[in-house]
Design a protein around this motif. Structure first.
Motif, PDB file in Angstrom:
ATOM      1  N   LEU A 111       0.816  -1.205   0.000  1.00 36.67           N
ATOM      2  CA  LEU A 111       0.000   0.000   0.000  1.00 36.67           C
ATOM      3  C   LEU A 111       0.854   1.262   0.000  1.00 36.67           C
ATOM      4  O   LEU A 111       0.488   2.272  -0.621  1.00 36.67           O
ATOM      5  CB  LEU A 111      -0.932  -0.005   1.220  1.00 36.67           C
ATOM      6  N   SER A 112       2.000   1.200   0.640  1.00 40.75           N
ATOM      7  CA  SER A 112       2.873   2.378   0.699  1.00 40.75           C
ATOM      8  C   SER A 112       3.464   2.733  -0.667  1.00 40.75           C
ATOM      9  O   SER A 112       3.947   3.850  -0.864  1.00 40.75           O
ATOM     10  CB  SER A 112       3.999   2.150   1.706  1.00 40.75           C
ATOM     11  N   ASP A 113       3.420   1.788  -1.609  1.00 37.70           N
ATOM     12  CA  ASP A 113       3.950   2.048  -2.953  1.00 37.70           C
ATOM     13  C   ASP A 113       2.944   2.759  -3.851  1.00 37.70           C
ATOM     14  O   ASP A 113       3.295   3.218  -4.946  1.00 37.70           O
ATOM     15  CB  ASP A 113       4.350   0.725  -3.623  1.00 37.70           C
ATOM     16  N   ILE A 114       1.702   2.847  -3.394  1.00 38.64           N
ATOM     17  CA  ILE A 114       0.649   3.447  -4.208  1.00 38.64           C
ATOM     18  C   ILE A 114       0.733   4.977  -4.142  1.00 38.64           C
ATOM     19  O   ILE A 114       0.881   5.560  -3.070  1.00 38.64           O
ATOM     20  CB  ILE A 114      -0.742   2.978  -3.727  1.00 38.64           C
ATOM     21  N   ASP A 115       0.599   5.614  -5.298  1.00 40.13           N
ATOM     22  CA  ASP A 115       0.646   7.079  -5.375  1.00 40.13           C
ATOM     23  C   ASP A 115      -0.722   7.704  -5.615  1.00 40.13           C
ATOM     24  O   ASP A 115      -0.984   8.826  -5.185  1.00 40.13           O
ATOM     25  CB  ASP A 115       1.579   7.504  -6.520  1.00 40.13           C
ATOM     26  N   LEU A 116      -1.594   6.993  -6.322  1.00 42.49           N
ATOM     27  CA  LEU A 116      -2.903   7.519  -6.707  1.00 42.49           C
ATOM     28  C   LEU A 116      -3.972   6.490  -6.368  1.00 42.49           C
ATOM     29  O   LEU A 116      -3.768   5.283  -6.553  1.00 42.49           O
ATOM     30  CB  LEU A 116      -2.938   7.828  -8.204  1.00 42.49           C
ATOM     31  N   ILE A 117      -5.124   6.970  -5.903  1.00 44.55           N
ATOM     32  CA  ILE A 117      -6.171   6.075  -5.402  1.00 44.55           C
ATOM     33  C   ILE A 117      -7.531   6.545  -5.889  1.00 44.55           C
ATOM     34  O   ILE A 117      -7.828   7.743  -5.882  1.00 44.55           O
ATOM     35  CB  ILE A 117      -6.178   6.049  -3.855  1.00 44.55           C
ATOM     36  N   ASP A 118      -8.367   5.591  -6.293  1.00 44.05           N
ATOM     37  CA  ASP A 118      -9.772   5.898  -6.524  1.00 44.05           C
ATOM     38  C   ASP A 118     -10.614   4.773  -5.948  1.00 44.05           C
ATOM     39  O   ASP A 118     -10.676   3.673  -6.510  1.00 44.05           O
ATOM     40  CB  ASP A 118     -10.090   6.072  -8.012  1.00 44.05           C
ATOM     41  N   LEU A 119     -11.242   5.050  -4.794  1.00 39.96           N
ATOM     42  CA  LEU A 119     -12.129   4.089  -4.164  1.00 39.96           C
ATOM     43  C   LEU A 119     -13.553   4.325  -4.648  1.00 39.96           C
ATOM     44  O   LEU A 119     -13.997   5.473  -4.768  1.00 39.96           O
ATOM     45  CB  LEU A 119     -12.085   4.218  -2.637  1.00 39.96           C
ATOM     46  N   ASP A 170      -6.149  10.287   4.153  1.00 37.89           N
ATOM     47  CA  ASP A 170      -4.856   9.956   3.549  1.00 37.89           C
ATOM     48  C   ASP A 170      -4.420  11.103   2.637  1.00 37.89           C
ATOM     49  O   ASP A 170      -5.213  11.577   1.805  1.00 37.89           O
ATOM     50  CB  ASP A 170      -4.976   8.664   2.738  1.00 37.89           C
ATOM     51  N   PRO A 171      -3.193  11.575   2.786  1.00 34.80           N
ATOM     52  CA  PRO A 171      -2.751  12.732   1.988  1.00 34.80           C
ATOM     53  C   PRO A 171      -2.735  12.469   0.480  1.00 34.80           C
ATOM     54  O   PRO A 171      -2.732  13.421  -0.307  1.00 34.80           O
ATOM     55  CB  PRO A 171      -1.339  13.012   2.515  1.00 34.80           C
ATOM     56  N   ARG A 172      -2.756  11.207   0.076  1.00 36.23           N
ATOM     57  CA  ARG A 172      -2.792  10.897  -1.354  1.00 36.23           C
ATOM     58  C   ARG A 172      -4.176  11.149  -1.949  1.00 36.23           C
ATOM     59  O   ARG A 172      -4.328  11.234  -3.166  1.00 36.23           O
ATOM     60  CB  ARG A 172      -2.394   9.426  -1.587  1.00 36.23           C
ATOM     61  N   GLY A 173      -5.175  11.269  -1.063  1.00 38.34           N
ATOM     62  CA  GLY A 173      -6.545  11.410  -1.527  1.00 38.34           C
ATOM     63  C   GLY A 173      -7.138  10.063  -1.885  1.00 38.34           C
ATOM     64  O   GLY A 173      -6.411   9.100  -2.143  1.00 38.34           O
ATOM     65  N   LEU A 174      -8.465   9.976  -1.911  1.00 39.13           N
ATOM     66  CA  LEU A 174      -9.130   8.698  -2.164  1.00 39.13           C
ATOM     67  C   LEU A 174      -9.913   8.685  -3.470  1.00 39.13           C
ATOM     68  O   LEU A 174     -10.648   7.740  -3.746  1.00 39.13           O
ATOM     69  CB  LEU A 174     -10.054   8.354  -0.986  1.00 39.13           C
TER      70      LEU A 174
END
Length: 513
Positions: A322-330, A351-355
């Motif tokens: 999970l720490s390797d992920i830069d961008l997220i869309d839940l 999460d500072p990366r945003g969801l």
């Protein structure tokens, strides 16, 4: 690995905001998105003639129980689209229902490419309820939609799980629509955490305010407007309560006119077509599974084993964490989908990366079963701008039921693409213990979770999921007492005791003690 490695080479989106009387037909919406994906790949619209695989996301109007004839549309969307783009794919499918579908189709296409069964495939979907409902309510013609749409085509090959999302027993008591069922999960989550109703409303508002901010910067968003947390959760004439605890602005917006498409190819085909490697985005990890199918069968109403297990499997396949992920869309049809999804994956809501990369279903738009195709399209663009970064996407169908996960990057995988048979995870989930269901409960009972359903005029029905004296689970309604319904929105009802019996019309009736 080598030439059979699947790669996403192009993506396109389209949002129509014009006069509903001249809105594009469903097939036209699909064609526009497909052509934009082809232009993005650099192969031009004529390049679509070369696809040998075609997967079209099922239209909402084709869901079980929908009044299909109310809105004229293609009887075989894949065949009609193929004819419009000059293609003759060897493999062509039309999906069953579920917001997980776009990721599921991409997972399937990537597997076919890795096996040598497909070289160049198009995954595409759209929603047209925005203009269709306006045409229907205003008495406008659908003749332009019918033009050039043969009605004597054989039915398309379907893909996915065709089962309805609920039982007749659930539906009789109001558990037949997302706006009635997702609030059950939300209220159960709030009660589990011991959070007060005002505090939880504030939490949901803060979460989705951040989503609306992303939508405000998304040119394809249906509502590109940033909204404050207070605005999202304050009940007003324009933001009426739909199903407690969700006012209108916390609900996915399905009446949109949007389409999106993705092109997937083998590396060999991508090179043959001359697609620049700077455009290539790989699917590093993926997984598909469903939670216990019907809402009443769930272990509880505040978690999703399928979200957790598909996430774990996708990360294992990708060989990252999970720490390797830069961008997220839940997936974000309602706040609880994000809350439970984040918890299942080990993410914080702030999460500072945003969801989200799009703005989510209530703001970017919830185009039926096709939202995740828009997620993938946006993710591709963002990953191309950050070479080597990883993006995580989740898709959710029915009622936190069907789950699909994908992990993407421009970085070339260091292992062959090998999708695990979804049956492996499904066996684990199906073996989980769950409560016995009783359809005609009687006697002492306690509320496990609940919601209050509203019409425009105000609250008119409460739905209670409870346990009887033997611990068996049931669903019931309460008396339609305005004072009772109002009190259920101001004080915690989970854990409240009462009695359950059958009303004169044969429905289960829960009367709080």
């Amino acid at each position: 690995m080598g030439d059979r490695t699947p790669v996403l080479i192009g993506a396109g989106q389209f949002t129509y905001r014009g006069d509903p009387g001249v809105s594009p037909s469903p097939t036209a919406l699909l064609k526009i998105a497909a052509e934009r994906a082809a232009e993005d790949a650099g192969i031009g619209a004529k390049g679509l003639a070369g696809i040998d695989g075609l997967a079209v996301v099922g239209f909402t109007i084709d869901a079980p129980g929908s009044k299909r004839g109310m809105i004229p549309h293609s009887t075989n969307p894949p065949a009609n689209l193929a004819a419009r783009i000059g293609a003759a794919p060897r493999w062509s499918v039309y999906s069953e229902m579920g917001g997980n579908t776009p990721q599921y189709l991409i997972n399937t296409l990537a597997e076919r490419i890795a096996r040598g069964e497909t070289d160049l495939a198009l995954a595409v979907g759209c929603e047209f309820l925005g203009s269709a409902m306006k045409r229907a309510t205003r008495g406008l013609s659908f003749d332009d939609w019918k033009a050039g749409e043969p009605e004597d085509l054989p039915p398309p090959q379907r893909i996915g799980d065709p089962r309805p999302g609920n039982t007749a027993y659930e539906a009789r008591h109001g558990l037949d629509r997302p706006i009635n069922i997702y609030p059950l999960f939300e209220n159960a989550l709030r009660a589990r955490d011991g959070r007060s109703i005002p505090d939880h409303q504030r939490r949901m508002g803060e979460l989705f305010s951040r989503f609306s901010k992303v939508a405000a910067g998304n040119p394809e968003a249906w509502f590109p407007v940033e909204r404050s947390a207070e605005e999202l959760v304050t009940v007003t004439e324009k933001n009426r309560m739909i199903g407690f605890p969700y006012p209108k602005l916390l609900n996915a917006i399905m009446e949109v006119d949007q389409s999106a498409a993705v092109l997937v190819a083998s590396e060999a085909k991508a090179r043959e077509l001359g697609v620049p490697e700077s455009h290539w985005v790989y699917l590093h990890g993926c997984a598909d599974a469903s939670d216990l199918w019907h809402p009443l069968d769930r272990q509880n109403f505040h978690s999703s084993p399928a979200m957790e297990l598909t996430g774990q499997r996708a990360f294992e396949m990708a060989g990252i964490g999970l720490s390797d992920i830069d961008l997220i869309d839940l997936y974000s049809c309602f706040p609880v989908a994000v809350e439970i999804g984040a918890e299942a994956l080990g993410l914080s809501l702030d999460d500072p990366r945003g969801l989200t990369v799009t703005g989510g279903l209530p703001y970017a738009g919830g185009p039926g079963n096709n939202y995740v195709m828009h997620s993938v399209a946006v993710m591709l663009q963002k990953l191309r701008q950050k070479p080597g970064a990883y993006g995580l996407i989740t898709g959710n169908g029915w009622y936190l039921t069907k789950q699909s996960t994908g992990i993407y990057s421009t970085k070339r995988p260091d292992r062959p693409f090998e999708r695990q048979d979804p049956a492996v995870l499904q066996r684990q989930i199906d073996a989980l213990p769950h409560p016995e269901i009783v359809e005609r409960p009687s006697g002492a009972a306690v509320i496990e979770t609940y919601t209050v359903v509203h019409k425009r005029e105000g609250p008119f029905m409460a739905i209670v999921v409870g346990r009887d004296g033997a611990g068996r689970r049931f669903v019931a309604n309460t008396p339609q007492d305005p004072a009772l319904l109002a009190s259920m929105e101001t004080s915690e009802q989970v854990g409240r005791k009462g009695t359950v019996s059958q009303s004169e019309d044969g429905l289960n009736l829960f009367i709080p003690g």
